[in-house]
Design a protein around this motif. Structure first.
Motif, PDB file in Angstrom:
ATOM      1  N   ASP A 170       5.708  -1.016 -21.326  1.00 36.40           N
ATOM      2  CA  ASP A 170       5.489  -0.200 -20.133  1.00 36.40           C
ATOM      3  C   ASP A 170       4.025  -0.200 -19.691  1.00 36.40           C
ATOM      4  O   ASP A 170       3.742  -0.296 -18.489  1.00 36.40           O
ATOM      5  N   ALA A 171       3.090  -0.076 -20.633  1.00 42.38           N
ATOM      6  CA  ALA A 171       1.670  -0.016 -20.264  1.00 42.38           C
ATOM      7  C   ALA A 171       1.215  -1.297 -19.576  1.00 42.38           C
ATOM      8  O   ALA A 171       0.481  -1.254 -18.578  1.00 42.38           O
ATOM      9  N   CYS A 172       1.651  -2.438 -20.088  1.00 42.10           N
ATOM     10  CA  CYS A 172       1.288  -3.721 -19.475  1.00 42.10           C
ATOM     11  C   CYS A 172       1.922  -3.848 -18.092  1.00 42.10           C
ATOM     12  O   CYS A 172       1.257  -4.253 -17.121  1.00 42.10           O
ATOM     13  N   LEU A 173       3.204  -3.496 -17.995  1.00 39.19           N
ATOM     14  CA  LEU A 173       3.920  -3.616 -16.725  1.00 39.19           C
ATOM     15  C   LEU A 173       3.351  -2.694 -15.660  1.00 39.19           C
ATOM     16  O   LEU A 173       3.245  -3.079 -14.489  1.00 39.19           O
ATOM     17  N   GLN A 174       2.946  -1.497 -16.058  1.00 41.76           N
ATOM     18  CA  GLN A 174       2.355  -0.578 -15.084  1.00 41.76           C
ATOM     19  C   GLN A 174       1.036  -1.130 -14.558  1.00 41.76           C
ATOM     20  O   GLN A 174       0.760  -1.074 -13.364  1.00 41.76           O
ATOM     21  N   ALA A 175       0.227  -1.696 -15.449  1.00 41.54           N
ATOM     22  CA  ALA A 175      -1.047  -2.299 -15.019  1.00 41.54           C
ATOM     23  C   ALA A 175      -0.792  -3.507 -14.124  1.00 41.54           C
ATOM     24  O   ALA A 175      -1.506  -3.713 -13.128  1.00 41.54           O
ATOM     25  N   ASP A 176       0.222  -4.312 -14.452  1.00 40.90           N
ATOM     26  CA  ASP A 176       0.595  -5.445 -13.598  1.00 40.90           C
ATOM     27  C   ASP A 176       0.943  -4.944 -12.199  1.00 40.90           C
ATOM     28  O   ASP A 176       0.448  -5.459 -11.189  1.00 40.90           O
ATOM     29  N   MET A 177       1.813  -3.942 -12.141  1.00 39.01           N
ATOM     30  CA  MET A 177       2.274  -3.422 -10.852  1.00 39.01           C
ATOM     31  C   MET A 177       1.114  -2.806 -10.075  1.00 39.01           C
ATOM     32  O   MET A 177       1.006  -3.018  -8.856  1.00 39.01           O
ATOM     33  N   ASP A 178       0.251  -2.052 -10.743  1.00 34.69           N
ATOM     34  CA  ASP A 178      -0.894  -1.454 -10.054  1.00 34.69           C
ATOM     35  C   ASP A 178      -1.764  -2.531  -9.407  1.00 34.69           C
ATOM     36  O   ASP A 178      -2.175  -2.404  -8.252  1.00 34.69           O
ATOM     37  N   HIS A 179      -2.017  -3.607 -10.146  1.00 37.69           N
ATOM     38  CA  HIS A 179      -2.842  -4.692  -9.610  1.00 37.69           C
ATOM     39  C   HIS A 179      -2.121  -5.394  -8.464  1.00 37.69           C
ATOM     40  O   HIS A 179      -2.716  -5.702  -7.427  1.00 37.69           O
ATOM     41  N   PHE A 180      -0.826  -5.650  -8.653  1.00 35.62           N
ATOM     42  CA  PHE A 180      -0.036  -6.325  -7.622  1.00 35.62           C
ATOM     43  C   PHE A 180      -0.016  -5.512  -6.331  1.00 35.62           C
ATOM     44  O   PHE A 180      -0.191  -6.052  -5.241  1.00 35.62           O
ATOM     45  N   VAL A 181       0.180  -4.213  -6.450  1.00 36.86           N
ATOM     46  CA  VAL A 181       0.204  -3.361  -5.254  1.00 36.86           C
ATOM     47  C   VAL A 181      -1.140  -3.425  -4.532  1.00 36.86           C
ATOM     48  O   VAL A 181      -1.181  -3.483  -3.302  1.00 36.86           O
ATOM     49  N   SER A 182      -2.239  -3.473  -5.285  1.00 38.27           N
ATOM     50  CA  SER A 182      -3.547  -3.585  -4.621  1.00 38.27           C
ATOM     51  C   SER A 182      -3.657  -4.895  -3.843  1.00 38.27           C
ATOM     52  O   SER A 182      -4.239  -4.927  -2.753  1.00 38.27           O
ATOM     53  N   LEU A 183      -3.080  -5.968  -4.376  1.00 37.15           N
ATOM     54  CA  LEU A 183      -3.101  -7.255  -3.668  1.00 37.15           C
ATOM     55  C   LEU A 183      -2.241  -7.218  -2.410  1.00 37.15           C
ATOM     56  O   LEU A 183      -2.669  -7.668  -1.340  1.00 37.15           O
ATOM     57  N   ILE A 184      -1.023  -6.708  -2.537  1.00 39.83           N
ATOM     58  CA  ILE A 184      -0.132  -6.749  -1.376  1.00 39.83           C
ATOM     59  C   ILE A 184      -0.585  -5.793  -0.286  1.00 39.83           C
ATOM     60  O   ILE A 184      -0.355  -6.051   0.892  1.00 39.83           O
ATOM     61  N   MET A 185      -1.236  -4.714  -0.660  1.00 33.81           N
ATOM     62  CA  MET A 185      -1.700  -3.761   0.371  1.00 33.81           C
ATOM     63  C   MET A 185      -2.807  -4.360   1.230  1.00 33.81           C
ATOM     64  O   MET A 185      -3.001  -3.939   2.362  1.00 33.81           O
ATOM     65  N   GLU A 186      -3.519  -5.352   0.705  1.00 33.16           N
ATOM     66  CA  GLU A 186      -4.527  -6.045   1.514  1.00 33.16           C
ATOM     67  C   GLU A 186      -3.865  -6.972   2.530  1.00 33.16           C
ATOM     68  O   GLU A 186      -4.471  -7.315   3.533  1.00 33.16           O
ATOM     69  N   ARG A 187      -2.628  -7.367   2.278  1.00 38.72           N
ATOM     70  CA  ARG A 187      -1.988  -8.387   3.088  1.00 38.72           C
ATOM     71  C   ARG A 187      -0.835  -7.887   3.959  1.00 38.72           C
ATOM     72  O   ARG A 187      -0.628  -8.394   5.059  1.00 38.72           O
ATOM     73  N   LEU A 188      -0.058  -6.936   3.444  1.00 33.58           N
ATOM     74  CA  LEU A 188       1.149  -6.532   4.143  1.00 33.58           C
ATOM     75  C   LEU A 188       0.869  -5.716   5.393  1.00 33.58           C
ATOM     76  O   LEU A 188      -0.057  -4.903   5.421  1.00 33.58           O
ATOM     77  N   GLN A 189       1.708  -5.919   6.377  1.00 35.73           N
ATOM     78  CA  GLN A 189       1.676  -5.107   7.607  1.00 35.73           C
ATOM     79  C   GLN A 189       2.147  -3.696   7.244  1.00 35.73           C
ATOM     80  O   GLN A 189       3.114  -3.533   6.516  1.00 35.73           O
ATOM     81  N   ARG A 190       1.415  -2.707   7.741  1.00 37.24           N
ATOM     82  CA  ARG A 190       1.773  -1.314   7.470  1.00 37.24           C
ATOM     83  C   ARG A 190       1.817  -0.533   8.768  1.00 37.24           C
ATOM     84  O   ARG A 190       1.186  -0.915   9.748  1.00 37.24           O
ATOM     85  N   PRO A 191       2.557   0.602   8.777  1.00 40.75           N
ATOM     86  CA  PRO A 191       2.619   1.401   9.995  1.00 40.75           C
ATOM     87  C   PRO A 191       1.262   2.009  10.329  1.00 40.75           C
ATOM     88  O   PRO A 191       0.424   2.182   9.527  1.00 40.75           O
TER      89      PRO A 191
END
Length: 191
Positions: A170-191
């Motif tokens: 869980d600890a590794c997966l949460q860190a993976d997801m946190d990093h991934f979300v930071s990457l996609i938030m730079e790229r994804l279209q948001r409202p």
């Protein structure tokens, strides 16, 4: 279904897909077969290379274990026979060997090195295998000149508290997801 039932931006520019373990395979498989739907794909210790014998053994093993569903099914039920020359579906569906359709998409892969192999050796060896599949995928992406993020957090000690570089932590997966979300938030279209 998601766009029809949830408040989304129903466009490729607003969609990402990711998954862990066989879900990482699924994310790369879906993104590769439907690049019109996704602008970012992520794998967290994913089974990306179906040509890897250990991944084939794990997939076939899952068909024979009641813990994965009852009744069990034939060993060839998922991708057909796992042996050459009858393994055409395995080769055809392997994300590691079919990276071209990911061009123009954000791509991120995360994995550890299994850490201390004497502690929880099954999860340690599982991570060693998925690490190999990510490295093959990365090499194929590099050969195709497709940019991607490759995060090898080794034994996990510098990645997240409680992460020891093993599979399904869980600890590794949460860190993976946190990093991934930071990457996609730079790229994804948001409202």
């Amino acid at each position: 279904m998601i766009d029809a039932n949830l408040k989304t931006i129903p466009a490729r520019s607003a969609r990402a897909i990711s998954g862990h373990s066989m879900g990482g395979f699924g994310a790369f498989h879906y993104a590769g077969h439907r690049p019109d739907l996704f602008s970012y794909v992520g794998s967290f210790s994913g089974d990306l290379d179906l040509m890897n014998p250990a991944i084939r053994a794990a997939v076939v093993g899952s068909t024979q274990s009641a813990s994965y569903g009852t009744p069990t099914v034939a060993m060839s039920a998922i991708f057909g026979p796992p042996v050459w020359p009858l393994d055409g579906v395995w080769a055809e569906r392997s994300p590691a060997q079919h990276v071209g359709s990911l061009r123009g998409m954000g791509i991120a892969m995360y994995f550890g090195d299994g850490g201390n192999l004497l502690v929880d050796p099954i999860q340690a060896m599982a991570e060693v295998v998925v690490r190999q599949t990510a490295l093959v995928t990365s090499a194929n992406l590099t050969a195709a000149a497709i940019p991607h993020h490759l995060v090898d957090y080794g034994d996990g000690s510098a990645w997240a508290p409680g992460c020891t570089g093993k599979h399904n932590q869980d600890a590794c997966l949460q860190a993976d997801m946190d990093h991934f979300v930071s990457l996609i938030m730079e790229r994804l279209q948001r409202p």
